[in-house]
Enzyme design. Structure first.
Site, PDB file in Angstrom:
ATOM      1  N   SER A  30       3.207  -3.798   5.240  1.00  0.00           N
ATOM      2  CA  SER A  30       3.827  -3.576   6.556  1.00  0.00           C
ATOM      3  C   SER A  30       3.849  -2.082   6.921  1.00  0.00           C
ATOM      4  CB  SER A  30       5.244  -4.137   6.573  1.00  0.00           C
ATOM      5  OG  SER A  30       6.012  -3.521   5.560  1.00  0.00           O
ATOM      6  N   ALA A  60       0.732   4.880   2.507  1.00  0.00           N
ATOM      7  CA  ALA A  60       1.114   4.762   3.922  1.00  0.00           C
ATOM      8  C   ALA A  60       2.441   5.463   4.199  1.00  0.00           C
ATOM      9  CB  ALA A  60       1.182   3.282   4.309  1.00  0.00           C
ATOM     10  N   LYS A  90      11.373  16.768   7.802  1.00  0.00           N
ATOM     11  CA  LYS A  90      10.328  16.715   8.844  1.00  0.00           C
ATOM     12  C   LYS A  90      10.673  15.793  10.007  1.00  0.00           C
ATOM     13  CE  LYS A  90       6.297  17.883   6.051  1.00  0.00           C
ATOM     14  NZ  LYS A  90       4.920  17.486   5.704  1.00  0.00           N
ATOM     15  N   ASP A 119       2.384  16.273  21.486  1.00  0.00           N
ATOM     16  CA  ASP A 119       1.949  14.870  21.406  1.00  0.00           C
ATOM     17  C   ASP A 119       1.627  14.427  19.984  1.00  0.00           C
ATOM     18  OD1 ASP A 119       2.274  14.754  24.062  1.00  0.00           O
ATOM     19  OD2 ASP A 119       0.135  14.842  24.586  1.00  0.00           O
TER      20      ASP A 119
HETATM   21  P1  ATR Z   1       5.049  10.975   2.038  1.00  0.00           P
HETATM   22  O1  ATR Z   1       5.849  10.865   3.277  1.00  0.00           O
HETATM   23  O2  ATR Z   1       5.193  12.301   1.342  1.00  0.00           O
HETATM   24  O3  ATR Z   1       3.607  10.620   2.232  1.00  0.00           O
HETATM   25  P2  ATR Z   1       6.376   8.541   1.118  1.00  0.00           P
HETATM   26  O4  ATR Z   1       6.783   8.213   2.478  1.00  0.00           O
HETATM   27  O5  ATR Z   1       7.416   8.490   0.039  1.00  0.00           O
HETATM   28  O6  ATR Z   1       5.695   9.979   0.980  1.00  0.00           O
HETATM   29  O7  ATR Z   1       5.144   7.600   0.748  1.00  0.00           O
HETATM   30  C1  ATR Z   1       4.690   7.502  -0.531  1.00  0.00           C
HETATM   31  C2  ATR Z   1       3.493   6.553  -0.603  1.00  0.00           C
HETATM   32  O8  ATR Z   1       3.192   6.378  -1.978  1.00  0.00           O
HETATM   33  C3  ATR Z   1       3.752   5.159  -0.046  1.00  0.00           C
HETATM   34  O9  ATR Z   1       2.541   4.672   0.483  1.00  0.00           O
HETATM   35  C4  ATR Z   1       4.150   4.358  -1.283  1.00  0.00           C
HETATM   36  O10 ATR Z   1       3.900   2.988  -1.216  1.00  0.00           O
HETATM   37  P3  ATR Z   1       5.025   2.000  -0.540  1.00  0.00           P
HETATM   38  O11 ATR Z   1       4.898   2.186   0.937  1.00  0.00           O
HETATM   39  O12 ATR Z   1       4.632   0.644  -0.992  1.00  0.00           O
HETATM   40  O13 ATR Z   1       6.345   2.452  -1.086  1.00  0.00           O
HETATM   41  C5  ATR Z   1       3.198   4.982  -2.280  1.00  0.00           C
HETATM   42  N1  ATR Z   1       3.663   4.763  -3.654  1.00  0.00           N
HETATM   43  C6  ATR Z   1       4.646   5.422  -4.290  1.00  0.00           C
HETATM   44  N2  ATR Z   1       4.767   4.965  -5.563  1.00  0.00           N
HETATM   45  C7  ATR Z   1       3.828   4.005  -5.720  1.00  0.00           C
HETATM   46  C8  ATR Z   1       3.416   3.183  -6.809  1.00  0.00           C
HETATM   47  N3  ATR Z   1       4.001   3.251  -8.004  1.00  0.00           N
HETATM   48  N4  ATR Z   1       2.392   2.331  -6.612  1.00  0.00           N
HETATM   49  C9  ATR Z   1       1.780   2.247  -5.420  1.00  0.00           C
HETATM   50  N5  ATR Z   1       2.116   3.010  -4.349  1.00  0.00           N
HETATM   51  C10 ATR Z   1       3.111   3.877  -4.488  1.00  0.00           C
END
Ligand code: ATR
Length: 276
Positions: free
Chosen positions: A158, A131, A67, A79
């Site tokens: 962050s 996030a 993506k 946009d």
């Molecule tokens: P996508 O782009 O598909 O939304 P991603 O960028 O891999 O996926 O984001 C995954 C989200 O799941 C993130 O918010 C991640 O938290 P971090 O930013 O701290 O990595 C969250 N996530 C994944 N595994 C997690 C876990 N075990 N506990 C809490 N949050 C988790």
């Protein structure tokens, strides 16, 4: 005119998109094909894009993990997609590749389809859990719609802050704070990967109110552990597979100008996913 549509990504063999778009073609009496174009991470992405550029295409969808990567090959990016830093739909007009992102609007349409009373009421207190890219798309769609009270909770603070940027009406919080403050939200949206193919919830949901609307964009399983727990506290549950349907509807609209009627398709998708 016969439409030629594709999906690029990896892995995509189990994608629901071909079924959804073939149904759209039928419903709108248009002729065309929607084919998978899988690009494995070992292949050269650039070479595959060159192949695509040589073929006669109406447009294509882009899914994980391309993506962001597709953006450097586009002639224009709208946009919304620019704000999101990701493209899930490319439309080809007069040889120009134009990028869009329908994930956020797909989420909103699916939410309003499930709970029409939410439409136009943008002073709701919203909590986004996670996030990543999906959270970013939904956050911008909500802001665009006029929502002005949004918190994003994430394990890594962050990342939540980077989505919010300079928006003064949104706040990044920890997952612990989110669990603690859960009763203060009218709409809670789970966007993280936690719960995908595993019976796990990203936070404890004991404090959800009885009239809070709770979404999970994960659709495998169809009802995540998070939604099952939330369902014990509120009847207003919103399932992830419906977002899939409406992001596709918005993409089809970009390619064809047709606003296809999706009635009944959410149930059909549910049946297909259940049978897997
Ligand atoms: P996508 O782009 O598909 O939304 P991603 O960028 O891999 O996926 O984001 C995954 C989200 O799941 C993130 O918010 C991640 O938290 P971090 O930013 O701290 O990595 C969250 N996530 C994944 N595994 C997690 C876990 N075990 N506990 C809490 N949050 C988790």
């Amino acid at each position: 005119m016969t439409l030629s549509l594709k999906l690029i990504g990896y892995p995509i063999e189990h994608s629901m998109s071909p079924w959804i778009h073939n149904e759209f073609l039928k419903r709108s009496n248009l002729e065309g094909t929607y084919e998978l174009f899988e690009i494995s991470p070992e292949e050269s992405f650039e070479d595959n894009v060159t192949t695509l550029k040589k073929s006669v295409l109406t447009g294509f969808n882009v899914t994980v993990p391309y993506k962001q990567k597709i953006m450097q090959f586009l002639d224009e990016v709208d946009d919304t997609a620019n704000l999101m830093g990701a493209v899930n739909t490319v439309s080809i007009r007069d040889g120009k590749w134009i990028g869009y992102n329908t994930d956020g609007i797909g989420y909103l349409r699916s939410l309003y389809a499930a709970y029409p009373f939410l439409k136009g009421v943008t002073n709701k207190r919203v909590l986004i859990l996670g996030a990543g890219g999906a959270a970013r798309g939904i956050f911008h769609a909500l802001v665009n719609e006029g929502y002005n009270n949004i918190k994003i909770a994430n394990r890594t603070l962050s990342r939540a802050e980077s989505i919010i940027g300079t928006n003064k009406q949104a706040l990044a919080i920890s997952l612990e704070e989110a669990a603690e403050e859960l009763h203060q939200f009218d709409l809670v949206i789970q966007t993280s990967a936690v719960g995908m193919n595993e019976p796990r919830s990203i936070i404890i949901v004991d404090r959800i109110n009885e009239d809070t609307v709770v979404s999970d964009i994960v659709y495998q399983p169809l009802e995540t552990h998070f939604l099952q727990l939330a369902k014990q506290r509120t009847p207003f549950i919103h399932h992830g597979h419906t977002m899939l349907l409406y992001q596709a509807q918005a993409a089809f609209e970009i390619w064809t100008g047709t606003n296809v009627n999706v009635s009944g398709m959410d149930m059909q998708i549910e049946q297909i996913l259940k049978g897997r």
